[in-house]
Design a protein around this motif. Structure first.
Motif, PDB file in Angstrom:
ATOM      1  N   PRO A   9       1.875 -14.287   4.266  1.00 31.83           N
ATOM      2  CA  PRO A   9       1.963 -13.779   3.475  1.00 31.83           C
ATOM      3  C   PRO A   9       4.054 -13.506   3.327  1.00 31.83           C
ATOM      4  N   ASP A  10       5.182 -13.160   2.695  1.00 31.73           N
ATOM      5  CA  ASP A  10       6.353 -13.773   3.060  1.00 31.73           C
ATOM      6  C   ASP A  10       6.567 -11.771   2.749  1.00 31.73           C
ATOM      7  N   ASP A  11       7.990 -11.724   2.904  1.00 33.60           N
ATOM      8  CA  ASP A  11       8.335 -10.149   2.676  1.00 33.60           C
ATOM      9  C   ASP A  11       7.822 -10.056   1.683  1.00 33.60           C
ATOM     10  N   ARG A  12       7.975 -10.268   0.549  1.00 33.88           N
ATOM     11  CA  ARG A  12       7.913 -10.252  -1.011  1.00 33.88           C
ATOM     12  C   ARG A  12       6.517  -9.319  -1.531  1.00 33.88           C
ATOM     13  N   GLN A  13       5.516 -10.545  -1.004  1.00 35.73           N
ATOM     14  CA  GLN A  13       4.589 -10.222  -1.262  1.00 35.73           C
ATOM     15  C   GLN A  13       3.711  -9.661   0.207  1.00 35.73           C
ATOM     16  N   LYS A  14       4.161  -8.706   1.047  1.00 36.87           N
ATOM     17  CA  LYS A  14       4.094  -7.532   2.096  1.00 36.87           C
ATOM     18  C   LYS A  14       3.926  -6.540   1.326  1.00 36.87           C
ATOM     19  N   ALA A  15       5.715  -6.961   0.464  1.00 38.68           N
ATOM     20  CA  ALA A  15       5.817  -5.805   0.218  1.00 38.68           C
ATOM     21  C   ALA A  15       5.166  -4.787  -1.250  1.00 38.68           C
ATOM     22  N   GLU A  16       4.450  -6.322  -2.127  1.00 41.30           N
ATOM     23  CA  GLU A  16       3.172  -6.105  -2.925  1.00 41.30           C
ATOM     24  C   GLU A  16       1.922  -5.408  -2.623  1.00 41.30           C
ATOM     25  N   LEU A  17       1.334  -6.220  -1.189  1.00 43.71           N
ATOM     26  CA  LEU A  17       0.636  -5.723  -0.572  1.00 43.71           C
ATOM     27  C   LEU A  17       0.977  -4.410  -0.455  1.00 43.71           C
ATOM     28  N   ASP A  18       1.998  -3.331   0.305  1.00 44.49           N
ATOM     29  CA  ASP A  18       2.311  -2.003   1.200  1.00 44.49           C
ATOM     30  C   ASP A  18       2.372  -1.310  -0.371  1.00 44.49           C
ATOM     31  N   GLU A  19       2.460  -1.852  -1.423  1.00 45.61           N
ATOM     32  CA  GLU A  19       2.575  -1.078  -2.469  1.00 45.61           C
ATOM     33  C   GLU A  19       1.290  -0.741  -3.258  1.00 45.61           C
ATOM     34  N   LEU A  20       0.723  -1.777  -3.149  1.00 46.32           N
ATOM     35  CA  LEU A  20      -0.949  -2.089  -3.827  1.00 46.32           C
ATOM     36  C   LEU A  20      -1.641  -0.792  -2.955  1.00 46.32           C
ATOM     37  N   ARG A  21      -1.599  -0.929  -1.754  1.00 42.63           N
ATOM     38  CA  ARG A  21      -2.593  -0.046  -0.132  1.00 42.63           C
ATOM     39  C   ARG A  21      -2.311   1.225  -0.303  1.00 42.63           C
ATOM     40  N   GLU A  22      -1.392   1.586  -1.475  1.00 42.56           N
ATOM     41  CA  GLU A  22      -0.810   2.996  -1.218  1.00 42.56           C
ATOM     42  C   GLU A  22      -0.576   3.551  -2.250  1.00 42.56           C
ATOM     43  N   ARG A  23      -0.521   2.583  -3.523  1.00 46.30           N
ATOM     44  CA  ARG A  23      -1.454   3.317  -4.633  1.00 46.30           C
ATOM     45  C   ARG A  23      -3.245   3.231  -4.320  1.00 46.30           C
ATOM     46  N   ARG A  24      -3.811   2.781  -3.900  1.00 44.19           N
ATOM     47  CA  ARG A  24      -4.765   2.750  -3.931  1.00 44.19           C
ATOM     48  C   ARG A  24      -5.007   4.293  -2.232  1.00 44.19           C
ATOM     49  N   ASP A  25      -4.815   3.987  -1.458  1.00 45.75           N
ATOM     50  CA  ASP A  25      -4.891   5.668  -0.469  1.00 45.75           C
ATOM     51  C   ASP A  25      -4.572   6.823  -1.761  1.00 45.75           C
ATOM     52  N   SER A  26      -3.468   6.682  -2.785  1.00 43.89           N
ATOM     53  CA  SER A  26      -3.448   7.748  -3.475  1.00 43.89           C
ATOM     54  C   SER A  26      -4.914   7.945  -4.137  1.00 43.89           C
ATOM     55  N   ALA A  27      -4.562   6.469  -4.745  1.00 43.99           N
ATOM     56  CA  ALA A  27      -6.444   6.683  -5.767  1.00 43.99           C
ATOM     57  C   ALA A  27      -7.348   7.755  -5.050  1.00 43.99           C
ATOM     58  N   TYR A  28      -7.597   7.171  -4.022  1.00 46.86           N
ATOM     59  CA  TYR A  28      -8.374   7.813  -3.319  1.00 46.86           C
ATOM     60  C   TYR A  28      -8.689   9.036  -2.436  1.00 46.86           C
ATOM     61  N   ILE A  29      -6.927   9.665  -2.406  1.00 52.49           N
ATOM     62  CA  ILE A  29      -7.092  11.224  -2.871  1.00 52.49           C
ATOM     63  C   ILE A  29      -7.637  11.671  -3.949  1.00 52.49           C
ATOM     64  N   VAL A  30      -7.023  11.430  -4.817  1.00 48.07           N
ATOM     65  CA  VAL A  30      -6.798  12.234  -5.914  1.00 48.07           C
ATOM     66  C   VAL A  30      -8.761  12.769  -5.666  1.00 48.07           C
ATOM     67  N   LEU A  31      -9.371  10.678  -5.823  1.00 44.61           N
ATOM     68  CA  LEU A  31     -11.011  10.949  -6.375  1.00 44.61           C
ATOM     69  C   LEU A  31     -11.969  11.787  -5.296  1.00 44.61           C
ATOM     70  N   GLU A  32     -11.489  12.015  -4.201  1.00 46.21           N
ATOM     71  CA  GLU A  32     -11.968  12.691  -3.150  1.00 46.21           C
ATOM     72  C   GLU A  32     -11.344  14.290  -3.542  1.00 46.21           C
ATOM     73  N   LYS A  33     -10.560  14.910  -4.036  1.00 42.07           N
ATOM     74  CA  LYS A  33     -10.410  16.614  -4.397  1.00 42.07           C
ATOM     75  C   LYS A  33     -11.016  16.512  -5.552  1.00 42.07           C
ATOM     76  N   VAL A  34     -11.067  15.215  -6.609  1.00 33.93           N
ATOM     77  CA  VAL A  34     -11.857  16.020  -7.339  1.00 33.93           C
ATOM     78  C   VAL A  34     -13.060  16.113  -7.271  1.00 33.93           C
ATOM     79  N   LEU A  35     -13.524  15.388  -6.842  1.00 36.41           N
ATOM     80  CA  LEU A  35     -15.114  15.022  -6.473  1.00 36.41           C
ATOM     81  C   LEU A  35     -15.151  16.848  -5.992  1.00 36.41           C
ATOM     82  N   GLU A  36     -14.416  17.721  -4.910  1.00 41.85           N
ATOM     83  CA  GLU A  36     -14.129  18.251  -4.289  1.00 41.85           C
ATOM     84  C   GLU A  36     -14.412  19.521  -4.940  1.00 41.85           C
ATOM     85  N   VAL A  37     -14.068  19.705  -6.516  1.00 44.64           N
ATOM     86  CA  VAL A  37     -13.835  20.541  -7.428  1.00 44.64           C
ATOM     87  C   VAL A  37     -15.510  20.047  -7.946  1.00 44.64           C
TER      88      VAL A  37
END
Length: 87
Positions: A9-37
């Protein structure tokens, strides 16, 4: 699609992948907290007195489950936008 001619992957693609991973991780955190509640509320034996409106309850829920970081705040805003479309 995400690979350059040499197969890496080139630098732009790496940045896009990193952003997608961060978004996924944030979504998992939210889902985890929803389930806890939800699990916490299900385990409570007291009956709800119904004093809070559904809108207040949803607002309270979103404040609990969405952490205050940039990615989660974006998800929170998108979530609220989707909810407003349903009402």
């Amino acid at each position: 699609m995400l690979l350059s001619a040499d197969g890496a992957p080139d630098d732009r693609q790496k940045a896009e992948l990193d952003e997608l991973r961060e978004r996924r991780d944030s979504a998992y955190i939210v889902l985890e907290k929803v389930l806890e509640v939800v699990l916490q509320e299900l385990s409570e034996t007291e009956a709800d007195d119904g004093a809070a409106s559904d809108k207040d309850a949803m607002s309270s829920l979103t404040e609990i489950v969405f952490p205050d970081d940039a990615k989660c705040l974006l998800l929170k805003r998108e979530f609220k936008d989707e909810l407003s479309k349903l009402n």
